[in-house]
Write a protein that holds these residues in place. Structure first.
Motif, PDB file in Angstrom:
ATOM      1  N   GLY A 184      52.672 -39.638  61.027  1.00 41.96           N
ATOM      2  CA  GLY A 184      53.864 -38.881  60.663  1.00 41.96           C
ATOM      3  C   GLY A 184      54.971 -39.169  61.656  1.00 41.96           C
ATOM      4  O   GLY A 184      54.690 -39.503  62.824  1.00 41.96           O
ATOM      5  N   LEU A 185      56.221 -39.051  61.211  1.00 38.45           N
ATOM      6  CA  LEU A 185      57.338 -39.356  62.103  1.00 38.45           C
ATOM      7  C   LEU A 185      58.560 -38.555  61.690  1.00 38.45           C
ATOM      8  O   LEU A 185      58.844 -38.382  60.503  1.00 38.45           O
ATOM      9  N   LEU A 186      59.261 -38.062  62.698  1.00 37.44           N
ATOM     10  CA  LEU A 186      60.452 -37.249  62.445  1.00 37.44           C
ATOM     11  C   LEU A 186      61.479 -37.546  63.534  1.00 37.44           C
ATOM     12  O   LEU A 186      61.145 -37.521  64.712  1.00 37.44           O
ATOM     13  N   THR A 187      62.714 -37.821  63.147  1.00 39.84           N
ATOM     14  CA  THR A 187      63.799 -37.902  64.127  1.00 39.84           C
ATOM     15  C   THR A 187      64.652 -36.656  63.967  1.00 39.84           C
ATOM     16  O   THR A 187      64.808 -36.148  62.853  1.00 39.84           O
TER      17      THR A 187
ATOM     18  N   ASP B 144      71.172 -40.476  69.943  1.00 38.65           N
ATOM     19  CA  ASP B 144      71.342 -39.018  69.897  1.00 38.65           C
ATOM     20  C   ASP B 144      70.232 -38.348  69.101  1.00 38.65           C
ATOM     21  O   ASP B 144      70.436 -37.313  68.473  1.00 38.65           O
ATOM     22  N   ARG B 145      69.044 -38.962  69.084  1.00 40.36           N
ATOM     23  CA  ARG B 145      67.932 -38.391  68.330  1.00 40.36           C
ATOM     24  C   ARG B 145      66.675 -38.351  69.192  1.00 40.36           C
ATOM     25  O   ARG B 145      66.444 -39.247  70.009  1.00 40.36           O
ATOM     26  N   TRP B 146      65.870 -37.309  68.970  1.00 37.62           N
ATOM     27  CA  TRP B 146      64.508 -37.315  69.471  1.00 37.62           C
ATOM     28  C   TRP B 146      63.622 -37.926  68.393  1.00 37.62           C
ATOM     29  O   TRP B 146      63.955 -37.864  67.200  1.00 37.62           O
ATOM     30  N   LEU B 147      62.519 -38.489  68.843  1.00 38.68           N
ATOM     31  CA  LEU B 147      61.561 -39.096  67.922  1.00 38.68           C
ATOM     32  C   LEU B 147      60.213 -38.417  68.130  1.00 38.68           C
ATOM     33  O   LEU B 147      59.622 -38.519  69.208  1.00 38.68           O
ATOM     34  N   ALA B 148      59.743 -37.685  67.116  1.00 43.53           N
ATOM     35  CA  ALA B 148      58.419 -37.059  67.196  1.00 43.53           C
ATOM     36  C   ALA B 148      57.464 -37.887  66.347  1.00 43.53           C
ATOM     37  O   ALA B 148      57.756 -38.180  65.179  1.00 43.53           O
ATOM     38  N   VAL B 149      56.344 -38.284  66.948  1.00 45.25           N
ATOM     39  CA  VAL B 149      55.365 -39.087  66.221  1.00 45.25           C
ATOM     40  C   VAL B 149      54.027 -38.357  66.219  1.00 45.25           C
ATOM     41  O   VAL B 149      53.509 -37.991  67.275  1.00 45.25           O
TER      42      VAL B 149
ATOM     43  N   GLY C 210      61.287 -45.074  71.804  1.00 49.22           N
ATOM     44  CA  GLY C 210      60.209 -45.294  70.820  1.00 49.22           C
ATOM     45  C   GLY C 210      60.668 -46.091  69.617  1.00 49.22           C
ATOM     46  O   GLY C 210      60.058 -46.003  68.537  1.00 49.22           O
ATOM     47  N   PHE C 211      61.738 -46.866  69.800  1.00 48.42           N
ATOM     48  CA  PHE C 211      62.359 -47.541  68.652  1.00 48.42           C
ATOM     49  C   PHE C 211      61.382 -48.472  67.918  1.00 48.42           C
ATOM     50  O   PHE C 211      61.372 -48.522  66.683  1.00 48.42           O
ATOM     51  N   ASP C 212      60.540 -49.179  68.660  1.00 50.10           N
ATOM     52  CA  ASP C 212      59.611 -50.111  68.000  1.00 50.10           C
ATOM     53  C   ASP C 212      58.607 -49.354  67.125  1.00 50.10           C
ATOM     54  O   ASP C 212      58.289 -49.783  66.012  1.00 50.10           O
ATOM     55  N   ASP C 213      58.143 -48.216  67.627  1.00 53.97           N
ATOM     56  CA  ASP C 213      57.207 -47.399  66.834  1.00 53.97           C
ATOM     57  C   ASP C 213      57.903 -46.853  65.586  1.00 53.97           C
ATOM     58  O   ASP C 213      57.316 -46.783  64.498  1.00 53.97           O
ATOM     59  N   TYR C 214      59.151 -46.458  65.767  1.00 55.51           N
ATOM     60  CA  TYR C 214      59.961 -45.940  64.659  1.00 55.51           C
ATOM     61  C   TYR C 214      60.072 -47.002  63.558  1.00 55.51           C
ATOM     62  O   TYR C 214      59.825 -46.727  62.377  1.00 55.51           O
ATOM     63  N   ARG C 215      60.379 -48.213  63.969  1.00 52.38           N
ATOM     64  CA  ARG C 215      60.529 -49.287  62.977  1.00 52.38           C
ATOM     65  C   ARG C 215      59.193 -49.629  62.318  1.00 52.38           C
ATOM     66  O   ARG C 215      59.110 -49.852  61.106  1.00 52.38           O
ATOM     67  N   ALA C 216      58.137 -49.644  63.128  1.00 49.16           N
ATOM     68  CA  ALA C 216      56.813 -49.998  62.583  1.00 49.16           C
ATOM     69  C   ALA C 216      56.380 -48.972  61.531  1.00 49.16           C
ATOM     70  O   ALA C 216      55.809 -49.332  60.488  1.00 49.16           O
ATOM     71  N   PHE C 217      56.673 -47.702  61.783  1.00 50.90           N
ATOM     72  CA  PHE C 217      56.258 -46.669  60.825  1.00 50.90           C
ATOM     73  C   PHE C 217      57.071 -46.798  59.530  1.00 50.90           C
ATOM     74  O   PHE C 217      56.529 -46.678  58.418  1.00 50.90           O
ATOM     75  N   HIS C 218      58.359 -47.053  59.682  1.00 50.41           N
ATOM     76  CA  HIS C 218      59.182 -47.269  58.476  1.00 50.41           C
ATOM     77  C   HIS C 218      58.645 -48.449  57.664  1.00 50.41           C
ATOM     78  O   HIS C 218      58.589 -48.395  56.434  1.00 50.41           O
ATOM     79  N   GLN C 219      58.265 -49.496  58.369  1.00 42.50           N
ATOM     80  CA  GLN C 219      57.771 -50.679  57.659  1.00 42.50           C
ATOM     81  C   GLN C 219      56.467 -50.362  56.912  1.00 42.50           C
ATOM     82  O   GLN C 219      56.234 -50.851  55.809  1.00 42.50           O
ATOM     83  N   ARG C 220      55.643 -49.499  57.531  1.00 40.97           N
ATOM     84  CA  ARG C 220      54.407 -49.117  56.857  1.00 40.97           C
ATOM     85  C   ARG C 220      54.700 -48.291  55.598  1.00 40.97           C
ATOM     86  O   ARG C 220      54.107 -48.511  54.546  1.00 40.97           O
ATOM     87  N   LEU C 221      55.640 -47.382  55.710  1.00 36.89           N
ATOM     88  CA  LEU C 221      55.977 -46.572  54.531  1.00 36.89           C
ATOM     89  C   LEU C 221      56.586 -47.426  53.428  1.00 36.89           C
ATOM     90  O   LEU C 221      56.419 -47.132  52.242  1.00 36.89           O
ATOM     91  N   LEU C 222      57.275 -48.496  53.820  1.00 40.63           N
ATOM     92  CA  LEU C 222      57.844 -49.410  52.819  1.00 40.63           C
ATOM     93  C   LEU C 222      56.745 -49.920  51.893  1.00 40.63           C
ATOM     94  O   LEU C 222      56.927 -50.038  50.684  1.00 40.63           O
ATOM     95  N   SER C 223      55.580 -50.202  52.466  1.00 37.89           N
ATOM     96  CA  SER C 223      54.506 -50.754  51.630  1.00 37.89           C
ATOM     97  C   SER C 223      53.781 -49.661  50.830  1.00 37.89           C
ATOM     98  O   SER C 223      53.039 -49.965  49.911  1.00 37.89           O
ATOM     99  N   LEU C 224      54.016 -48.394  51.185  1.00 40.15           N
ATOM    100  CA  LEU C 224      53.248 -47.311  50.551  1.00 40.15           C
ATOM    101  C   LEU C 224      54.010 -46.504  49.511  1.00 40.15           C
ATOM    102  O   LEU C 224      53.419 -45.990  48.575  1.00 40.15           O
ATOM    103  N   ARG C 225      55.341 -46.348  49.688  1.00 37.28           N
ATOM    104  CA  ARG C 225      56.057 -45.365  48.855  1.00 37.28           C
ATOM    105  C   ARG C 225      57.060 -46.017  47.922  1.00 37.28           C
ATOM    106  O   ARG C 225      57.955 -46.753  48.371  1.00 37.28           O
ATOM    107  N   HIS C 226      56.928 -45.696  46.655  1.00 36.10           N
ATOM    108  CA  HIS C 226      57.893 -46.146  45.637  1.00 36.10           C
ATOM    109  C   HIS C 226      59.303 -45.668  46.010  1.00 36.10           C
ATOM    110  O   HIS C 226      59.502 -44.480  46.281  1.00 36.10           O
TER     111      HIS C 226
END
Ligand SMILES: CC(C)(COP(=O)(O)OP(=O)(O)OC[C@H]1O[C@@H](n2cnc3c(N)ncnc32)[C@H](O)[C@@H]1OP(=O)(O)O)[C@@H](O)C(=O)NCCC(=O)NCCS
Length: 395
Positions: free
Chosen positions: A213-216, A199-204, A165-181
């Motif tokens: 929401g996203l959690l590794t 070595d991580r699970w990705l929960a979306v 799910g790496f692409d989804d992981y990156r996309a969510f981070h990019q979205r938070l970049l625009s939202l959170r100080h």
């Protein structure tokens, strides 16, 4: 005579990297050379500088070209890392020269902010950095969240290995970049470290197909701990969906450990939740992030109250001169100030504390990071009100 130069590609192995094992690892250690070759791709786009004398590398410092949200503006940011001097060449000013050159080079390529994890803050305060609030770790038993298990929520959580799910992981981070100080976003070549040892699970958590929401995380054994990284979400529903997912691990793991923002209140997540929320900073092993502005332009366009003030920037090679900060239109405008007017005098660290929202003008004065009159302080509080930066953004 020693000289500073930039190194690229495999040349790093023979120069900058020769200093890393001694400075940052257990040493001496067999196999260190092969390990360094393995991490070379994750340095690909770094701006890596070395100090050399007679063909020997004496010191090094690097910057990762990243991005950060400052009060709603997404800006190019230099993540400074790998600062090291050979033990035989320390206290001769090599790191000082490297830091100044690194700042100038990164500003020259459009970077407006810089951050780093300090081995000791006193060293970097001299270079204009101020400490940001540390993220917290919340520890609780999964059954503490069981009140959420029966709740019917309009969304779902799916779980995959991070490499799936790496692409989804990156996309969510990019979205938070625009939202959170304060949120940070690393370049792709570096973020791909997550795939080298997946070595991580990705929960979306999704609502109507949209990630909220996203959690590794990883589980260290049956009856053990579920160790989660940063709890990331764009809405309260996203957070609750992730928390309910964690509750599903009741009687599989004994404890859940999750990293949360400094202004997150885990004790409110469910009725009568027993939880321990802590932040421990210690140096060099558990540092809080430090940050600075490389240019006062980083403030331009930031939403603000109707303040107006001239500031004079002092004691820094990059941040100099007098500037008018004008917030009367609801966003900060920065122009050169003619001078001589009443204003505030700020060091680079003082400006950083105000810009990131972590210091009040009175703190700046008390800590010797500026000279601010009462009138100037009230203008600054309108222009740069206190904020809590979320220094998130693994990778
Ligand atoms: C930290 C380190 C990079 C410093 O390098 P250096 O080339 O000796 O530093 P400089 O000589 O340029 O010192 C710059 C200033 O910091 C001060 N300083 C140097 N080492 C320091 C230390 N360990 N603690 C506090 N201050 C220190 C110097 O006195 C000097 O102050 P001044 O500007 O007032 O004269 C080096 O000791 C090192 O490689 N340490 C191990 C790896 C490490 O911790 N890296 C930093 C990762 S964030």
């Amino acid at each position: 005579m020693s000289a500073i130069r930039q190194v690229h590609g495999e040349e790093r192995l023979r120069t900058a990297f020769t200093l890393y094992p001694y400075a940052f690892d257990q040493t001496p250690a067999p196999g260190a050379d092969e390990q360094l070759r393995d991490i070379l791709p994750f340095h690909d786009g770094n701006h890596t500088l070395v100090v050399e004398q007679d063909g020997r590398t004496l010191a090094t410092a690097a910057a990762i070209p990243a991005h950060q949200n400052l009060r709603g503006n997404v800006l190019p940011m230099a993540a400074v890392a790998w600062v090291a001097t050979h033990p035989g060449a320390r206290r001769q000013g090599h790191s000082r020269r490297l830091m100044h050159r690194l700042h100038a080079d990164m500003l020259g390529t459009g970077h407006r902010l810089a951050v780093l994890y300090p081995f000791h803050p006193s060293f970097y305060e001299k270079f204009g950095y101020v400490g940001l609030p540390a993220n917290r770790t919340a520890v609780f038993a999964p059954e503490e969240l069981s009140p959420l298990l029966g709740r019917k929520l309009p969304g779902e959580v799916t779980c995959r290995r991070i490499d799936e799910g790496f692409d989804d992981y990156r996309a969510f981070h990019q979205r938070l970049l625009s939202l959170r100080h304060g949120f940070m976003y690393t370049p792709h070549y570096r973020a791909r470290r997550a795939l080298a040892t997946p070595d991580r699970w990705l929960a979306v958590a999704t609502v109507d197909g949209q990630a909220v929401g996203l959690l590794t995380y990883r589980i260290d054994g049956y009856g053990g701990r579920l160790r989660a990284d940063e709890l990331l979400y764009t809405s309260a529903l996203g957070r609750t969906l992730l928390l309910r997912f964690l509750a599903e691990h009741t009687h599989q793991v004994c404890q859940i450990e999750v990293t949360v923002a400094p202004d997150e209140f885990p004790e409110t997540w469910a009725t009568a939740l027993t939880v321990r929320t802590t932040a421990e900073t210690s140096y060099p092993t558990s540092p809080a992030l430090m940050a600075r502005l490389l240019s006062v332009d980083a403030l331009r366009g930031a939403p603000c109250g109707p303040g107006r003030l001239e500031i004079e920037l002092v004691d820094d090679p990059l941040l100099t001169g007098r500037h008018l900060l004008d917030g009367t239109a609801g966003r900060i405008d920065v122009t050169a100030a003619p001078g001589a007017g009443e204003g505030a005098v700020l060091t680079a660290a003082g400006l950083a504390g105000l810009a990131y929202g972590v210091l009040d003008p009175a703190d700046v004065v008390a800590r010797g990071l500026g000279d601010i009159s009462d009138d100037a302080a009230s203008e600054l509080r309108k222009l740069l009100p206190g904020r809590v930066p979320h220094a998130f953004g693994r990778g």
